[in-house]
Design an enzyme around this catalytic site. Structure first.
Site, mmCIF file in Angstrom:
data_model
loop_
_atom_site.group_PDB
_atom_site.id
_atom_site.type_symbol
_atom_site.label_atom_id
_atom_site.label_comp_id
_atom_site.label_asym_id
_atom_site.label_seq_id
_atom_site.Cartn_x
_atom_site.Cartn_y
_atom_site.Cartn_z
ATOM 1 N N GLU A 14 0.842 -1.206 0.000
ATOM 2 C CA GLU A 14 0.000 0.000 0.000
ATOM 3 C C GLU A 14 0.873 1.251 0.000
ATOM 4 O O GLU A 14 2.086 1.188 0.168
ATOM 5 C CB GLU A 14 -0.908 0.025 1.232
ATOM 6 C CG GLU A 14 -2.319 -0.513 1.010
ATOM 7 C CD GLU A 14 -3.194 0.419 0.190
ATOM 8 O OE1 GLU A 14 -2.678 1.440 -0.324
ATOM 9 O OE2 GLU A 14 -4.382 0.127 0.040
ATOM 10 N N ASN A 142 -10.410 5.050 1.689
ATOM 11 C CA ASN A 142 -9.372 4.900 0.669
ATOM 12 C C ASN A 142 -9.498 6.006 -0.374
ATOM 13 O O ASN A 142 -10.323 6.909 -0.247
ATOM 14 C CB ASN A 142 -9.537 3.541 -0.031
ATOM 15 C CG ASN A 142 -8.657 2.466 0.560
ATOM 16 O OD1 ASN A 142 -7.465 2.670 0.777
ATOM 17 N ND2 ASN A 142 -9.233 1.309 0.835
ATOM 18 N N ASP A 192 -10.144 0.905 -4.370
ATOM 19 C CA ASP A 192 -9.089 1.030 -3.365
ATOM 20 C C ASP A 192 -8.384 2.371 -3.575
ATOM 21 O O ASP A 192 -9.045 3.384 -3.743
ATOM 22 C CB ASP A 192 -8.133 -0.159 -3.453
ATOM 23 C CG ASP A 192 -7.430 -0.445 -2.135
ATOM 24 O OD1 ASP A 192 -6.864 0.491 -1.535
ATOM 25 O OD2 ASP A 192 -7.431 -1.612 -1.693
#
Length: 283
Positions: A14, A142, A192
């Site tokens: 991430e 997100n 995301d």
């Protein structure tokens, strides 16, 4: 066409961002409690005793890093951390998730439950030493990113399948109520992380679909690009002229992950990104 930028496996890759001064990509393995990078052909890694998930740049030698306990000033060469602002002590069952610097020098950071508990997440803005909660009651916040002119912010609560658009004032603060930018709730995919290119197009990683989708500034769909990792988590622009897109992936929750899952991929596109903005930490 995508190539492997870094073959090290992340359980939950991430938070990629390209430091424009150092010409260097940083990213995180949240569940592995580590930050990774590469420079001059060398693999770099910093380990932490808590979850870390996102960062931005303060100067050429210093980052702001978002961790489970707070926001830290981080010296790249030595690994020295200095706490800038802590998160609430009673929120020990939460961790940070997605984050990005805004054009006005603030840093937006989301929090969520360590087990993705419903409704315990939030989005904050750190600006000149002060941390302000912007949104609450979220589950997996997100997709934090900003239009090139700094007038618009984007974010999502991934389980809703909806990416929101928020007008900002000249200082980077939300004005009015957020509106729907993109709704993919009927497509069976989760939005995301996202990043915006120089033309204002929003690129959103689709968790579970192995792709990144681009939308025009008006919210109309443009195209998708594939990445080999199924759990594509977040894109970032970088490289020469910001013509490369780097995409982190994960293997969290996969019963039989493939060799492609958890790596970082690089794509060469026909559009360019913009440099990540510098974070202003002083009053």
């Amino acid at each position: 066409m995508s190539t492997v930028f870094d073959a090290r496996i992340c359980e939950l890759g991430e938070g990629p961002f390209w430091h424009p001064g150092r010409c260097q990509l940083f990213w995180f393995d949240i569940l592995g409690k580590r930050m990774l990078s590469r420079r001059d052909g060398a693999d770099l890694e910093w380990k932490f005793n808590e979850y870390v998930s996102a960062a931005g740049w303060i100067d050429n030698d210093t980052l702001l890093i978002a961790s489970q306990s707070g926001l830290y000033q981080f010296e790249i060469a030595s690994g020295l951390r200095v706490l800038l602002h802590s998160f609430n002590a009673e929120k020990c069952a939460t961790r940070t998730n997605d984050g990005r610097a805004d054009p006005q020098g603030g840093f937006w950071i989301s929090t969520m439950g360590t087990s993705a508990q419903e409704g315990v997440g939030a989005i904050y803005r750190f600006h000149r030493g002060k941390l302000t909660k912007l949104y609450s009651g979220l589950t997996i916040p997100n997709s934090i990113c900003f239009s090139p002119d700094g007038h618009t912010a984007y974010y999502t609560d991934s389980p809703t399948g909806v990416i929101m658009r928020q007008t900002l004032d000249a200082e980077g603060w939300p004005v009015g109520v957020a509106s729907v930018f993109v709704d993919i709730s009927g497509e069976g995919m989760l939005p995301d992380g996202s990043v915006v290119d120089a033309n204002g197009g929003l690129w959103n990683a689709r968790w579970g679909a192995g792709l990144v989708a681009r939308y025009f500034p008006n919210g109309d769909f443009d195209r998708t690009v594939k990445v080999p990792g199924l759990l594509s988590s977040c894109p970032a622009f970088g490289g020469k002229d910001f013509s490369s897109m780097f995409v982190t992936t994960a293997r969290e929750g996969l019963d039989t992950p493939s060799p492609n899952d958890g790596k970082v991929y690089e794509l060469i596109l026909d559009v360019c990104g913009i440099p990540e903005h510098r974070i202003q930490v002083g009053a």
